[in-house]
Design an enzyme around this catalytic site. Structure first.
Site, short mmCIF file in Angstrom:
data_model
loop_
_atom_site.label_atom_id
_atom_site.label_comp_id
_atom_site.label_asym_id
_atom_site.label_seq_id
_atom_site.Cartn_x
_atom_site.Cartn_y
_atom_site.Cartn_z
CD GLU A 189 44.98 12.08 35.70
OE1 GLU A 189 45.62 12.71 36.53
OE2 GLU A 189 44.90 10.84 35.69
CG PHE B 48 40.90 21.04 36.00
CD1 PHE B 48 40.36 20.29 34.97
CD2 PHE B 48 40.39 22.30 36.23
CE1 PHE B 48 39.35 20.79 34.17
CE2 PHE B 48 39.37 22.82 35.45
CZ PHE B 48 38.85 22.06 34.42
CB CYS C 272 32.34 28.61 31.12
SG CYS C 272 32.15 27.23 29.95
CB ALA D 69 39.44 44.16 26.49
C1 LIG Z 1 39.29 42.62 31.58
C2 LIG Z 1 39.87 43.88 30.97
C3 LIG Z 1 40.71 43.76 29.89
C4 LIG Z 1 41.27 44.90 29.33
N1 LIG Z 1 42.10 44.76 28.26
C5 LIG Z 1 42.65 45.85 27.68
C6 LIG Z 1 43.53 45.74 26.58
O1 LIG Z 1 43.81 44.66 26.10
N2 LIG Z 1 44.05 46.86 26.07
C7 LIG Z 1 43.76 48.11 26.58
O2 LIG Z 1 44.26 49.09 26.08
N3 LIG Z 1 42.93 48.24 27.62
C8 LIG Z 1 42.38 47.16 28.19
N4 LIG Z 1 41.56 47.30 29.27
C9 LIG Z 1 41.36 48.63 29.85
C10 LIG Z 1 40.15 49.33 29.25
O3 LIG Z 1 40.42 49.70 27.93
C11 LIG Z 1 39.89 50.56 30.08
O4 LIG Z 1 39.63 50.13 31.37
C12 LIG Z 1 38.70 51.30 29.59
O5 LIG Z 1 38.89 51.78 28.31
C13 LIG Z 1 38.29 52.43 30.54
O6 LIG Z 1 37.05 52.96 30.15
P1 LIG Z 1 35.82 53.06 31.14
O7 LIG Z 1 34.74 53.74 30.42
O8 LIG Z 1 35.47 51.75 31.68
O9 LIG Z 1 36.44 53.97 32.27
P2 LIG Z 1 35.96 54.13 33.76
O10 LIG Z 1 36.50 53.03 34.56
O11 LIG Z 1 34.51 54.36 33.84
O12 LIG Z 1 36.72 55.47 34.12
C14 LIG Z 1 38.10 55.54 34.09
C15 LIG Z 1 38.61 56.94 34.39
O13 LIG Z 1 38.34 57.80 33.31
C16 LIG Z 1 37.77 59.01 33.77
N5 LIG Z 1 36.85 59.48 32.75
C17 LIG Z 1 36.00 58.72 32.03
N6 LIG Z 1 35.37 59.48 31.12
C18 LIG Z 1 35.79 60.72 31.30
C19 LIG Z 1 35.49 61.96 30.66
N7 LIG Z 1 34.63 62.04 29.66
N8 LIG Z 1 36.12 63.08 31.08
C20 LIG Z 1 37.01 63.01 32.11
N9 LIG Z 1 37.33 61.87 32.73
C21 LIG Z 1 36.74 60.75 32.33
C22 LIG Z 1 37.11 58.67 35.06
O14 LIG Z 1 37.04 59.80 35.89
C23 LIG Z 1 38.00 57.58 35.61
O15 LIG Z 1 39.01 58.16 36.37
C24 LIG Z 1 40.97 46.18 29.86
C25 LIG Z 1 40.10 46.29 30.95
C26 LIG Z 1 39.55 45.16 31.50
C27 LIG Z 1 38.63 45.28 32.68
S1 FES Z 2 32.43 23.65 30.89
FE1 FES Z 2 33.47 25.49 30.53
S2 FES Z 2 34.48 25.83 32.38
FE2 FES Z 2 33.67 23.88 32.65
#
Ligand SMILES: Cc1cc2nc3c(=O)[nH]c(=O)nc-3n(C[C@H](O)[C@H](O)[C@H](O)COP(=O)(O)OP(=O)(O)OC[C@H]3O[C@@H](n4cnc5c(N)ncnc54)[C@H](O)[C@@H]3O)c2cc1C
Ligand code: FES
Ligand code: FES
Length: 1443
Positions: free
Chosen positions: A1265, A802, A120, A348
């Protein structure tokens, strides 16, 4: 043939170097590009879904609005390279290197002991580095925020945080200090300067010696990119991949035109929603439109009535915008903004917030969206734009439900979002409950808004929206409408709860489970909102000097505060070395991990970092999608037709043995679980191999479960006397049941292997991530039917094991070797996180029953414990785990009349296997729960019962092994003292009296942990030490470096023995060619036994050198070696340790199964929120009897890391399966391990002073452990808090909290009017079928969270009982009781009745059978047998049939 269209050039920079990609493929991620194309392997793959932070890199972009360079961290696994046009990427290699110059971040994380396995570490370095680029002296909050998305499974985070803290303003760090010699430079320095107080040290590193941070030394933003940004390219750029085309228009006009031309094409911004869906859900988009270069989408406008934020702004930018705007406005206008800001802090991780866009977030309409509920209640408007023009639509329930009339048209895009100011007399709040506080998707969240008629508490407008309840965010417009005009009081609240639960329906079978919990949260949040608003109203009227609204009593105020995330503090205390110990002797000093600096620079090579070898192929595995089925046919013809696919490997290709009879490497004819490996594809690339898997067609025929029993040793101690003892000796009796869920290893480096066939004599080189290379070697040999001496296994380092890399790597090694032999080419096999979690199994879930007889003083007289573990579909280590847990169940207690029994149940799940603690953490939880129950019955605090029953003088264990518990008692007393337990117990009680909705709990747990294996042959070890003619020394031994620092310790040993500095020495790898027939590095004994072997080899060498040294005492080491060579003295020696004696006679129930014990004690204090079930760890104190630690930094790291891993087991880590046996929790999204915010606020670890053991090397102890079980102190502190809450609510106190004590468990245990509402509503909801009920229960009982049945479930089972009674069959009540875990039934009837009830239609019968089978009820179809020595552990039993 038409020419393929010509892609534009993709230009970006990596570590200051220009990259021009002329055929950029939109499907290639930055992570793959860095690792495969640029060979920058410092950036690691661990999950591929943005959830772990191992792939964190920094991206720098020029911001045209502020004209500043923006540096932000991202997860490279989710970033398509095409999105990087004009960006500068910095990876860990660009930050610093041991070959050139180390960056202070790298130096400090290594020297603060913040790396163990190091997998990590590059991600951690990059998160910290990015923070420092933006804030050279960050606050501690900023540091926590930056690291919240980086998972570490080894360290427990404390040392990582500590290293980061040295840069913080608050820590008064060493910014101004100059460089100097570090005392940790491999042992040549005295550790006496390290926070030393007489013989006690409290510091593990010397921060004064760190080199200062000099921001002027950083890479500058490439001038070429700056020029590009200042004169932005307006033309559309297109990148054509094999399957996908990426189009990036330069102007809004072009984007809108493209949207008309490709209405189906999604806009791709952060790719955090599209990316995971494409990877795991099979979504495919041939065209992607990237609006990244359109400035209109990032415009922010402040208006008099609100804020308009461009849809292209990232969530991190939105957070900054809101944080900046809020102080500029009056408080009443900022209610919605504050609510958004609150959720933006926990949504997130920092990396995801940096990538995800506001538009993407809103348009994705995830049911768990944290922002949409607030935006909906806050009356946000979406500004849409298309070629036709602009229009606005409300972000309301219709839009969120995806109604076509309220949605975007295909040619439209979201340009911006308008969020209006809140008004006077308007209140907005946000709520969120997740498995852990940070970096976890919410179970339920909510946005709530109320507007009162001016100057009154009469509701004028009300909006409530919830996430996590259905397929989309749901609102409750009808309820809100009906409440208009009502006054804000409890009558309104009651009515609102009733209406809400009617409107926001969540059927019992809702996906995601936790139905009662989620329903309860719906009303609990409303209650919190009610109180919050009431408090605000009261503030207003008190300002007006009036008192019109109901007062909130002080006791209830605690409902209002969220449990804050705080920065952990703590002290680590250890004994300094004897002042007479030579400075050069490193034993006992806190020496940095040998690979620490390489981990931090990304130069440490892990298995998959080995460069591609000539003609290498990639292997991908096809696994069963059925839990138990016959394989009718496999058709791979289509797969073989795909380009670059080379072959398919099946069981028929195995020249030798296909694994064991009951544990096949590749399935033949039949599969026993979802995830069993059936065949493998080899192809030129990883992508092709994985695509080919999708083309293989398998026809199955589902099978009735076949039933097996496992015969497990029963340790019958005074068994015949037991009954008598219950009656004669104990005045009180109690019974109980405890469920302990399983655990996923979640080592950061997934399973991986590289097999290279050689041209001669069938030789193979195998590079593998394993704890047991000899086992891999042996398995490959029998699989290929070639002698062991042709196979060499190499282990450089392992990214966490582990226990999960003891047995399974042999399977992957053998399958890859079959592929290598068949194709004659090298094979690389790297498991995806999803596949790793699916295939490999983990810790055995356990169900334990106890019956206890005791006196009212708390003295336990009789104890009978029976444990069942879920072994999965093959034996693996299940028998051994059961044996160990039986032997260890007594923990620290002397109870003379007892019986411990254990059984492993065979189920149609992937086989469970070894896991740190090997049964002890699960089994001993039953014993400790029993003690807690006894305490409740006696009306005494649990610590009194523990103390009363603990071993106190020299004694014999239950299996008659003699031992001296003196250090156990010392640890206990020291822990009571250091934690100020008794005064804090009183403070906790005081707090609890004053707070109704928050409760604190405190618990102290003793531990007697036996180290090692129960067999002498498993303690043998060997080493090989060479001295070369220049005096340098190469040490090889049989242990594997898993992050536990074994190589560092071995060099410390060799350095002491040979009396030369560690800098003379080197360890290259563990190899079966240098040290053969090794034992798995496991059972905490690795450093111990290998240390003895290294010591032996060094002593032999020194003995040979003695005459030369004597002759020339003033000579140097080099002189002596030169002389020895001249005199033909062998400079190479094998060292050997025959092992500690250990044996167990199961017939007699006696033995000396363990070489020694590690004693310890831990005290933890927590605070729980009774309304949400969340908890906060306030403080933990650990005392461990480490005797004379070989390396206190490493040993404290092991204790802290295993404690945090144990805490995860007992509080948040939850495996979720479908009723068909499919593992749902297969990524960090669904399976939560502790993050940096889970570390106790105060976390102290001390070694017991003045402790010695004559048995082990330099009087040290193996500590790998034992800390795991001490994590249960957090569990029992939670249970203590729950018990207090239940007492106050007049509920039964003998309630058992099952493990993990998740927020769901805690919330539902702290029952109140809201849980009642949530549960009662279920009854009126849709009726569940009896099968569904059983399946729900099954999921909870043996596989999952083990909550009690709901009221709606129990009557339904009761109804079934009546039907059966009518049929004159035995009551099903027993079955129901068994299933729900209240009372184990008389066994045969259970299974029989369960099956006979569901005999028809046939598919129900099958499901019922499978249910029995998975519940482990199969075990009861014949009476338990005593184990005969050497008897086959799995014996087919009679099939279970209805009478
Ligand atoms: C590891 C991880 C943890 C997360 N944890 C949380 C959390 O705790 N809480 C939470 O609420 N969310 C969480 N999310 C979700 C995250 O908030 C959404 O995935 C994110 O906001 C999407 O935005 P993006 O720009 O990446 O979208 P993209 O993946 O790029 O696009 C998503 C969709 O939106 C459409 N789109 C984007 N912009 C426009 C626009 N301007 N007009 C029309 N359509 C559009 C695209 O066409 C597509 O269909 C998490 C995601 C991940 C990967
Ligand atoms: S030192 Fe962080 S995962 Fe092993
Ligand atoms: S590998 Fe990218 S976040 Fe886990």
């Amino acid at each position: 043939m038409p020419c393929p269209p010509q892609s534009d050039e993709l230009v970006f920079f990596v570590n200051g170097r220009k990259v021009i990609e002329r055929s950029a493929d939109p499907e290639v991620t930055l992570l793959n590009f860095l690792r495969k194309n640029l060979h920058l392997t410092g950036t690691k793959y661990a999950c591929g879904r943005g959830g772990c932070g191992a792939c964190t890199v920094m991206v720098s972009k020029h911001d045209p609005v502020s004209t500043k360079i923006r540096h932000f961290s991202i997860t490279a696994c989710l970033v398509p390279i095409c999105s990087l046009y004009g960006a500068a990427v910095t990876t860990v290699e660009g930050v610093g290197s041991i070959k050139t110059r180390l960056h202070p971040v790298q130096e400090r994380i290594a020297k603060s002991h913040g790396t163990q396995c190091g997998f990590c570490t590059p991600g951690m370095v990059m998160s910290m580095y990015t923070l420092l680029r933006n804030h050279p002296q960050p606050s501690e909050e900023q540091l926590m925020e930056s690291l919240g998305g980086n998972l570490c499974r080894c360290t427990g985070y404390r040392p990582i945080l500590e290293s980061g803290r040295t840069f913080c303003m608050e820590s008064n760090g060493c910014q101004q200090k100059g460089p100097g010699n570090c005392c940790l430079d491999q042992g040549e320095n005295d550790s006496s300067s390290l926070g030393r107080r007489s013989d006690i040290c409290t510091e593990l590193f010397a921060k004064e010696d760190f080199q200062p941070l000099d921001p002027t030394q950083e890479l500058i933003f490439p001038p070429e990119l700056l020029r590009m940004a200042e004169n932005p390219e307006k033309r559309t750029l297109t990148f054509y991949g094999e399957r996908v085309t990426w189009i990036s228009p330069g102007t809004l006009k072009d984007l809108l035109e493209l949207k008309v031309k490709h209405p189906e094409a999604p806009l791709i911004l952060g790719n955090t929603s599209l990316g995971p869906a494409m990877k795991s859900q099979g979504h495919f988009h041939p065209i992607l439109l990237s609006p990244a270069r359109i400035s209109e989408l990032t415009t922010v406008t402040k208006t008099s009535d609100g804020l308009t934020i461009g849809a292209g702004c990232s969530l991190a930018q939105m957070k900054d915008i809101l944080a900046e705007r809020i102080p500029e406005l009056t408080e009443e206008k900022t209610q919605t903004y504050r609510a958004l800001l609150k959720h933006l802090r926990s949504l997130a991780s920092q990396q995801i917030r940096n990538m995800a866009s506001l538009g993407g977030h809103i348009i994705s309409r995830h049911c768990y969206s944290d922002l949409n509920p607030i935006l909906a209640v806050g009356n946000a408007t979406l500004n849409l734009i298309s070629e036709e023009g602009t229009r606005q639509i409300p972000l309301n329930e219709h839009f969120l439900a995806g109604l076509a009339s309220a949605d975007l048209k295909p040619e439209e895009i979201l340009e911006s979002v308008h969020i209006p100011h809140s008004r006077k007399w308007e209140f907005v709040s946000a709520f969120r409950q997740a498995q852990c506080q940070q970096n976890a998707l919410p179970d339920v969240n909510a946005g709530m808004r109320v507007l009162f008629r001016e100057g009154t508490d009469a509701i004028e407008d009300l909006s409530l929206a919830y996430g996590g309840l259905g397929a989309a965010t749901v609102s409750a417009p009808k309820s809100c409408q009906q409440l208009l005009g009502r006054l804000w009081n409890e009558l309104m609240l009651n009515e609102a709860c009733r209406l809400l639960l009617d409107e926001v329906s969540l059927p019992g079978s809702a996906p995601g489970g936790k139905v009662e919990f989620r329903r309860t949260l719906v009303v609990s949040f409303l209650f919190k909102f009610y109180l919050e608003v009431l408090q605000e109203l009261n503030k207003i009227v008190s300002a007006l000097d009036s008192s019109r609204y109901p007062e909130i009593s002080d006791q209830f105020l605690s409902a209002l505060e969220d449990l804050p995330v705080t920065i952990p503090q703590g002290v680590q205390t250890y004994q300094s070395v004897d002042s007479h110990q030579p400075l050069q002797d490193p034993v006992g000093r806190p020496i940095m991990h040998l690979s620490g600096l390489k981990h931090a620079t990304g130069e440490a090579v892990f298995c998959d970092d080995i460069p591609m070898v000539d003609k290498e192929l990639f292997m991908a595995l096809l696994t069963s999608s059925r839990a138990h089925a016959k394989i009718i046919s496999i058709d791979w013809s289509e797969a073989l037709e795909l380009p670059k696919v080379v072959d398919v490997i099946t069981a028929e290709d195995i020249p030798g043995t296909n694994g064991a009879e009951d544990d096949k490497l590749l399935a033949v004819d039949e599969v026993l679980c979802v995830g069993q490996i059936i065949c493998a594809v080899v192809a030129e690339t990883e992508v092709q191999a994985k695509r080919a898997l999708e083309k293989i067609k398998i026809t199955y025929e589902d099978l009735e479960p076949v039933i097996f029993t496992i015969q497990i040793p029963e340790l019958e101690v005074l068994a015949h006397e037991l009954c008598k003892q219950f009656h004669t000796n104990a005045s009180l009796q109690g019974e109980g049941e405890v469920h302990v869920g399983g655990q996923e290893h979640f080592y950061m480096e997934t399973q991986r292997v590289l097999v290279i066939p050689k041209t001669e004599d069938k030789e193979l080189d195998i590079y593998v991530s394993t704890q047991d290379p000899a086992h891999v070697q042996k398995t490959v040999s029998s699989t290929l039917n070639i002698p062991i001496n042709r196979i060499t296994c190499h282990v450089k380092r392992v990214g966490g094991g582990f226990g999960g890399k003891v047995g399974r790597p042999a399977v992957f090694g053998a399958i890859a070797a079959v592929g290598a032999i068949k194709t004659g080419r090298p094979i690389r096999l790297v498991l995806d996180r999803e596949d790793d979690m699916l295939i490999t199994g983990g810790r055995h879930p356990l169900f334990g029953k106890y019956k206890v007889g005791f006196m009212n003083t708390g003295r336990i007289k009789v104890l009978d414990i029976e444990c069942y573990i879920n072994g999965g579909c093959t034996l693996d280590d299940s028998e051994l785990v059961t044996e160990f847990l039986i032997l260890k169940l007594e923990n620290a207690y002397k109870i003379r009349n007892l019986r411990f029994r254990g059984r492993a149940c065979m189920t149609n799940l992937p086989s469970n296997t070894a896991f740190r603690g090997f049964g002890f953490p699960q089994g001993t939880l039953v014993t400790e729960s029993c003690i807690t129950a006894v305490a409740a019955k006696c009306g005494l605090p649990p610590e009194k019962i523990r103390e009363k029953n603990m071993y106190k003088t020299v004694d014999k264990t239950v299996y008659k092994q003699a031992f001296n518990p003196e250090n156990l008692i010392r640890c206990w007393n020291e822990c009571l003292d250091k934690s100020s337990f008794h005064s804090r117990r009183m403070q906790v009680e005081e707090f609890n009296k004053k707070n109704y909705w928050k409760k604190k709990g405190i618990a102290i747990i003793p531990m007697k942990f036996s180290v090692g294996f129960a067999a002498t042959s498993y303690h043998q070890a060997a080493a090989l030490v060479h001295i070369y003619t220049d005096g340098s020394v190469l040490v090889t031994h049989g242990g594997n470096e898993l992050g536990q620092g074994i190589h560092t310790k071995m060099l410390q040993v060799a350095s002491r023995e040979l009396k030369i500095p560690m800098s003379y020495m080197h360890i290259c790898e563990t190899s079966t060619a240098t040290v053969p027939n090794t034992i798995a590095t496991a059972a905490s004994i690795g450093a111990d036994v290998n240390g003895r072997a290294v010591q032996n080899a060094c002593q032999i060498l020194l003995k040979r050198l003695e005459p030369i040294i004597k002759k020339n005492p003033e000579g140097t080491w080099e002189d002596w070696i030169e002389a020895a060579f001249e005199q033909r003295i062998s400079l190479s020696a094998t060292g050997y340790f025959r092992g500690y004696k250990a044996f167990m006679d199961w017939e007699k129930g006696e033995g000396d199964p363990f070489p020694y014990y590690v004693y310890g004690a831990a005290c933890s204090e927590v605070e729980i929120d009774c309304l949400t079930g969340t908890h906060k760890k306030i403080r933990t104190d650990i005392i461990m009897d480490a005797c004379c630690s070989l390396n206190p930094a490493i040993d404290i790291g092991q204790i802290e890391g295993s404690f945090i891993q144990g805490m995860g087991l007992y509080t948040i880590e939850e495996l979720k399966y479908s009723p068909e046996g499919f593992l749902y929790s297969r990524s960090p999204d669904e399976y939560k391990i502790p993050t940096i915010t889970d570390v106790p606020e105060e976390f102290n670890v001390s070694f017991l002073p003045s402790s010695q053991t004559p048995l082990t090397i330099y009087s040290s102890k193996g500590l790998g452990e034992s800390g795991m079980f001490l994590g249960s102190s957090v569990f029992f502190a939670i249970a203590d808090a729950v018990a207090t809450a239940r007492r106050e609510r007049d509920m039964a106190e003998d309630f058992t909290v099952n493990s993990p004590a998740t927020p769901e468990q805690v919330r539902m245990a702290c029952a109140d009017q809201f849980t009642e509402m949530g549960v009662r509503k279920m009854e009126r909801g849709k009726h569940l079928s009896s099968i569904r009920i059983a399946e729900n229960l099954l999921e909870r009982r043996i596989l999952g969270s083990h909550t009690k049945p709901t009221e709606s479930e129990t009557p339904r089972v009761g109804f079934t009982t009546t039907t059966l009674r009518r049929r004159r069959q035995r009551p099903l009540r027993d079955v129901a009781a068994a299933v729900v875990g209240q009372n184990f039934p008389s066994p045969p009837s259970a299974c029989v009745l369960l099956t006979s009830e569901w005999q028809s239609p046939p598919n129900q019968h099958r499901r019922a059978m499978s249910l029995c089978f998975r519940l482990g009820l199969t075990d009861f179809c014949q009476p338990p047998l005593r184990r005969r020595r050497g008897a086959a552990p799995f014996t087919p039993a009679k099939p279970l049939c209805p009478p």
